[in-house]
Design an enzyme around this catalytic site. Sequence first.
Site, mmCIF file in Angstrom:
data_model
loop_
_atom_site.group_PDB
_atom_site.id
_atom_site.type_symbol
_atom_site.label_atom_id
_atom_site.label_comp_id
_atom_site.label_asym_id
_atom_site.label_seq_id
_atom_site.Cartn_x
_atom_site.Cartn_y
_atom_site.Cartn_z
ATOM 1 N N LYS A 186 39.738 45.226 37.204
ATOM 2 C CA LYS A 186 41.375 44.675 37.212
ATOM 3 C C LYS A 186 41.245 43.859 35.980
ATOM 4 O O LYS A 186 40.060 43.221 35.379
ATOM 5 C CB LYS A 186 41.517 44.765 38.358
ATOM 6 C CG LYS A 186 41.631 45.139 39.375
ATOM 7 C CD LYS A 186 42.105 45.815 39.162
ATOM 8 C CE LYS A 186 43.786 46.909 40.229
ATOM 9 N NZ LYS A 186 42.879 47.516 41.391
HETATM 10 C C1 LIG Z 1 43.094 47.460 43.012
HETATM 11 C C2 LIG Z 1 44.202 48.095 43.659
HETATM 12 C C3 LIG Z 1 44.805 47.547 45.552
HETATM 13 C C4 LIG Z 1 43.956 47.282 45.425
HETATM 14 O O1 LIG Z 1 42.612 46.284 45.612
HETATM 15 P P1 LIG Z 1 41.827 45.570 45.628
HETATM 16 O O2 LIG Z 1 41.141 44.681 45.344
HETATM 17 O O3 LIG Z 1 40.386 46.438 45.688
HETATM 18 O O4 LIG Z 1 41.456 45.669 47.176
HETATM 19 C C5 LIG Z 1 46.006 47.893 45.293
HETATM 20 N N1 LIG Z 1 46.919 48.468 44.522
HETATM 21 C C6 LIG Z 1 46.699 49.206 43.754
HETATM 22 C C7 LIG Z 1 47.715 49.933 42.682
HETATM 23 C C8 LIG Z 1 45.485 48.589 42.867
HETATM 24 O O5 LIG Z 1 45.507 49.512 41.618
#
Ligand SMILES: *Cc1c(COP(=O)(O)O)cnc(C)c1O
Length: 405
Positions: A186
């Site tokens: 992210k």
């Molecule tokens: C990455 C992501 C999540 C969940 O995040 P994690 O930290 O990997 O559990 C939820 N929604 C979206 C749209 C994402 O891209």
Amino acid sequence: MPGYELWSDKERKEVNDVLETGILMRYGFDGPRNGIWKSKELEAAVNETFGSKYAQLTSSGTAALTTAMSALGIGYGDEVITPSFTFVASFEAVLSVGAVPVLVDVDDTLTLNPEAVRKAITPKTKAVMPVHMCGSMADMDALIAICKEHNLILLEDACQSIGGTYKGKHLGTIGDAGTFSFDFVKTMTCAEGGVVMTSREDIYIKSDGYTDHGHDHKGVDRGADLHPFIGYNYRISELHAAVGLAQIKRLNEFLTIQKMNHRLLKSILEQVPEISFRRIPDPAGDSCSFISWFLPTEEITRAVVAELKAQGILAGNFYWFDNNWHYIRKWDHLKNAITLNSLSPELKERVTQQANKDFAASDAIMSRCISTSISLLWTEEQIKEKGEKMVSTIRKVLQNRAVTI
Ligand SMILES: *Cc1c(COP(=O)(O)O)cnc(C)c1O
């Protein structure tokens, strides 16, 4: 796109602060931790950076969504409207609280189509959960109006759009609650982590307890904590929060590079008149982690994807229509409600019913869409080279088609 690309001494320093004391847990151990409270510091920095009133860190973005839903009272029998194009975590979280994910079509914003949302509302609808996919936002004014009209909760899955804004407000801080993910890919990372943001004190207090076994955190003695409700363990560790603390201080640096690289690559792709771009409800608020673009037909798009692959330049270009992680078409596990623990027969039936609806309107969008992720490490030279190669590949495919028509 991701903050991990610029890993530095700053992250190492924050992590080392924690390693010095050895207190890896975010709660308690007040003496030995020597004044080091990375999770608390990161929560304060989230509020300061994004303008949220309250922030509760969690062990992942998925945990943040589950926490927010529980705190908002979403559960048994409730329907949550969410888009057909998202990451699997969005519907996982809905299922984790025993609610029904009602997937609806996306439009050329690659997020919830407000008209599709309206049509999906039933007496059981409890919440609308837009997902601000690929760095940019849903049409929030339209969704806010729908939620007000029908008295629905608005929960933003902003996991992919850290740093994006809508009319001056940070994505994730507009609805009743919003979440970020700080997983490894992210815009900023904790390695693993997430956060629930809200302006409502009640939602914050519930989120705080829920992520730590329901402990009320009212005293200094954890053993004496009361449990007003049952919670789980979705805590972040101090090591993870330390990474995030270094990264959040660098977020502006990341976003500036991201926007610059995005602008240059987009200006090159714009040379091809057959390419159109994702509609962005507030263009100034795009976090620019991706450029999402459309070709005129599915056939041309598939031919371009194949040619990009043949040229060895497909990396970083995502054709979500064929992707197992992000689009309803390939979610057979959801369509068949395959879970390890058995679901109630009613929930199982409603989940499969919802997941097997007709998504032709989404297909018409997604089958023509390619998203190009923006790296923070690219040089200007590399962007130009990449852009030119993409443009000549696309032109070649378009010309071949023109000849065969
Ligand atoms: C990455 C992501 C999540 C969940 O995040 P994690 O930290 O990997 O559990 C939820 N929604 C979206 C749209 C994402 O891209």
